[in-house]
Write a protein that holds these residues in place. Structure first.
Motif, PDB file in Angstrom:
ATOM      1  N   SER A 161     -15.262  -3.428  -2.445  1.00 47.53           N
ATOM      2  CA  SER A 161     -13.889  -3.843  -2.735  1.00 47.53           C
ATOM      3  C   SER A 161     -13.949  -5.220  -3.374  1.00 47.53           C
ATOM      4  O   SER A 161     -15.029  -5.816  -3.503  1.00 47.53           O
ATOM      5  N   PRO A 202      -9.286   0.041  -2.528  1.00 46.78           N
ATOM      6  CA  PRO A 202      -8.739   1.260  -3.134  1.00 46.78           C
ATOM      7  C   PRO A 202      -8.224   2.262  -2.112  1.00 46.78           C
ATOM      8  O   PRO A 202      -7.212   2.933  -2.357  1.00 46.78           O
ATOM      9  N   GLU A 203      -8.892   2.361  -0.945  1.00 45.97           N
ATOM     10  CA  GLU A 203      -8.423   3.342   0.046  1.00 45.97           C
ATOM     11  C   GLU A 203      -9.034   3.042   1.409  1.00 45.97           C
ATOM     12  O   GLU A 203     -10.202   2.658   1.520  1.00 45.97           O
ATOM     13  N   ALA A 212       0.849  -1.191   0.000  1.00 45.61           N
ATOM     14  CA  ALA A 212       0.000   0.000   0.000  1.00 45.61           C
ATOM     15  C   ALA A 212       0.883   1.239   0.000  1.00 45.61           C
ATOM     16  O   ALA A 212       2.083   1.164   0.299  1.00 45.61           O
ATOM     17  N   THR A 213       0.304   2.364  -0.334  1.00 47.80           N
ATOM     18  CA  THR A 213       0.970   3.661  -0.189  1.00 47.80           C
ATOM     19  C   THR A 213       0.159   4.485   0.788  1.00 47.80           C
ATOM     20  O   THR A 213      -1.082   4.475   0.746  1.00 47.80           O
ATOM     21  N   GLU A 234      -8.275  -6.574  -2.415  1.00 44.06           N
ATOM     22  CA  GLU A 234      -7.847  -5.259  -2.896  1.00 44.06           C
ATOM     23  C   GLU A 234      -8.818  -4.190  -2.415  1.00 44.06           C
ATOM     24  O   GLU A 234     -10.025  -4.289  -2.645  1.00 44.06           O
ATOM     25  N   THR A 260      -3.336  -3.937  -1.023  1.00 44.40           N
ATOM     26  CA  THR A 260      -3.536  -5.324  -1.425  1.00 44.40           C
ATOM     27  C   THR A 260      -3.014  -6.249  -0.335  1.00 44.40           C
ATOM     28  O   THR A 260      -1.874  -6.092   0.119  1.00 44.40           O
ATOM     29  N   ARG A 285      -3.725   4.000   0.353  1.00 45.48           N
ATOM     30  CA  ARG A 285      -4.308   3.789  -0.967  1.00 45.48           C
ATOM     31  C   ARG A 285      -3.737   2.527  -1.618  1.00 45.48           C
ATOM     32  O   ARG A 285      -2.632   2.110  -1.318  1.00 45.48           O
ATOM     33  N   ASP A 286      -4.560   1.981  -2.526  1.00 48.80           N
ATOM     34  CA  ASP A 286      -4.159   0.812  -3.325  1.00 48.80           C
ATOM     35  C   ASP A 286      -3.617  -0.304  -2.446  1.00 48.80           C
ATOM     36  O   ASP A 286      -2.562  -0.887  -2.716  1.00 48.80           O
TER      37      ASP A 286
END
Length: 507
Positions: free
Chosen positions: A99, A79-80, A47-48, A77, A62, A59-60
């Motif tokens: 999700s 998204p946020e 993730a970031t 997964e 997994t 975000r993102d």
């Protein structure tokens, strides 16, 4: 205890026992704890994240988990996810309303399967309080859902009208307490007003037909505790338990029902099951394993084009309870096994197949066996290689030292057999009884109504006269009269290995 990836995604910020603490908690601490929790179960998390004001955005994200024996992967997964620091020192966690979870199954000797599941929630609220030494998670949701979005088998996509899966949990609330450390402690309680499910599947390869299930479970409750070591490998349970992994959880519901339909080559079978309540408990650590369950008010109804009449059956109560040592033990440890089925009944149409004249009693049948004892475990049952070596060397994995039958009951067709007894076992003597440790003890049995049952079966033509005579001779050899149509028997094995029936030696 391990939960499904979808549940972890929606309610991962587990809930808590107790009230929010006064200490401040940062968004980064909550995210770090969540990530550490997932990693301890073998998830690879990517993730970031970035901080803006009082909110940490991830975000993102997994979460990827390899399946055993290189059989593929499971990936969730999102998204946020946002972590917002509140003025009172708590942190609110917000998940996306939808999700996806992707499963890539590559079993060595089976078809490749790719599956996409849609995960959703309505009104999910997660609040985290405490500090970095102990975090309390509270969460509620009006609805959690899981549905099959796509299924691909060996590269061929199956139409949604052929296969569908929908599971919905409504009215969910939970609380947990998480204490981080080398061994993460987790306490959890969850309630769900109802779980409903609707599943439709095609027949297996090479067959024509379909299967459909739908139903619901009501008033579900879950309570559990766990100790989770860091960097645990769930594919090596021997190492996981050696590192301190342990769990104790129980789940129950107060009512449930299922309707099902099977169709194949123009033939149809439909039916339903229901129950008033059910309860299940599982607990395990490096030393001991426990499984227990109970149920009441089970009803079963089945009918089909190939069946001459509808099948109806009911069970008043069921129960099982098994507990035994699993780690290598120097001294004998206690174990127990309870199996109970009470008040089993069948519909009159089933009885009429073999007793149209209603000669046999229709009273409910019951079977109960309750045993306990002492045993010594000689190998690590969680190590498959160690168990295989013992099998190849013809070594026994455990030694039986004592066995106590506190209750034995078989009651049906107007007859009833009861018994109780206790034995000890000498593991140094495996010659007297051909490879098994020599027992010593007594078993007492009581049989009522057997003569009347034999007479009825002969009159019905279900039991030949010579077989009935043989049964009576056997009962006469091993039992003595104790009243009208009542026999009793005491089987004793003495210190010399002699077997006696009512004082008379038979071996």
């Amino acid at each position: 205890m391990r939960f499904s990836s979808s549940t972890a995604a929606l309610a991962l910020a587990a809930g808590a026992l107790g009230t929010p603490a006064a200490a401040d908690l940062t968004a980064q601490e909550v995210w770090n704890d969540m990530r550490s929790y997932l990693s301890s179960f073998g998830y690879e998390v990517t993730a970031t994240d970035s901080m803006s004001g009082d909110t940490l955005s991830v975000r993102d994200m997994t979460m990827r988990l390899p399946l055993p024996e290189d059989g593929g992967t499971v990936a969730l997964e999102l998204p946020e996810i946002s972590f917002t620091e509140n003025e009172d020192g708590t942190v609110s966690v917000a998940y996306p309303e939808t999700s996806e979870m992707r499963v890539e199954a590559r079993p060595p000797d089976a078809e490749a399967v790719d599956m996409t599941l849609a995960v959703m929630h309505r009104d999910l609220e997660v609040l985290v309080s405490g500090d970095d030494s102990q975090m309390t998670y509270d969460y509620t949701a009006s609805e959690l859902g899981l549905s099959l979005a796509e299924l691909v088998v060996e590269g061929e996509s199956l139409d949604s009208d052929k296969v569908s899966v929908d599971v919905t949990a409504s009215g969910m609330a939970g609380q947990s307490v998480v204490t981080p450390g080398e061994l993460r402690d987790l306490e959890q309680r969850v309630t769900v007003a109802e779980v409903s499910y609707d599943v439709n599947t095609p027949a297996m390869e090479g067959e024509r037909g379909s299967a459909a299930f739908d139903g619901a479970l009501r008033a579900l409750t879950f309570e559990g505790t766990a100790r989770i070591p860091q960097d645990m490998d769930m594919q090596d349970m021997s190492a996981a338990f050696a590192a301190g992994y342990a769990f104790d959880g129980q789940i129950g519901y107060t009512g449930g029902n299922t309707d099902f339909t099977f169709e194949e080559d123009g033939q149809t079978v439909t039916g339903s099951t229901s129950s008033d309540r059910s309860h299940f408990r599982a607990a395990m650590d490096a030393d001991r394993l426990t499984y227990a369950g109970s149920g009441a008010g089970t009803q079963i109804n089945v009918e089909g084009s190939d069946l001459p009449f509808p099948i109806e059956a009911a069970i008043g109560e069921t129960a099982f309870d098994f507990s035994a040592p699993v780690g290598t033990t120097e001294d004998p440890e206690p174990f127990n096994l309870l199996v109970e089925l009470r008040d089993f009944t069948m519909g009159e149409q089933i009885w009429a197949m073999f007793d149209p004249g209603q000669m046999l009693p229709r009273e409910p049948a019951s079977i109960v066996m309750d045993i306990a004892g002492m045993a010594r475990v000689l190998g690590d049952v969680f190590d498959p290689q160690a168990m295989q070596r013992m099998a190849m060397n013809e070594d026994v994995p455990a030694e039986l030292h004592a066995l106590d039958l506190s209750q034995f009951l078989v009651s049906m067709l107007g007859a009833e057999l009861t018994g109780q007894g206790a034995f000890t076992f000498d593991n140094s003597d495996r010659a007297t009884f051909d490879g098994m440790p020599r027992p010593e003890g007594t078993l007492s049995l009581r049989l009522e109504g057997a003569e009347a049952l034999l007479d009825t079966l002969m009159q019905m033509g279900l039991l030949p006269q010579e077989q009935a005579m043989g049964a009576r001779m056997m009962m006469g050899m091993f039992a003595v009269p104790a009243g009208p149509d009542t026999l009793e028997s005491t089987i004793e094995i003495n210190e010399q290995g002699q077997v006696l029936a009512n004082g008379q030696r038979i071996q």
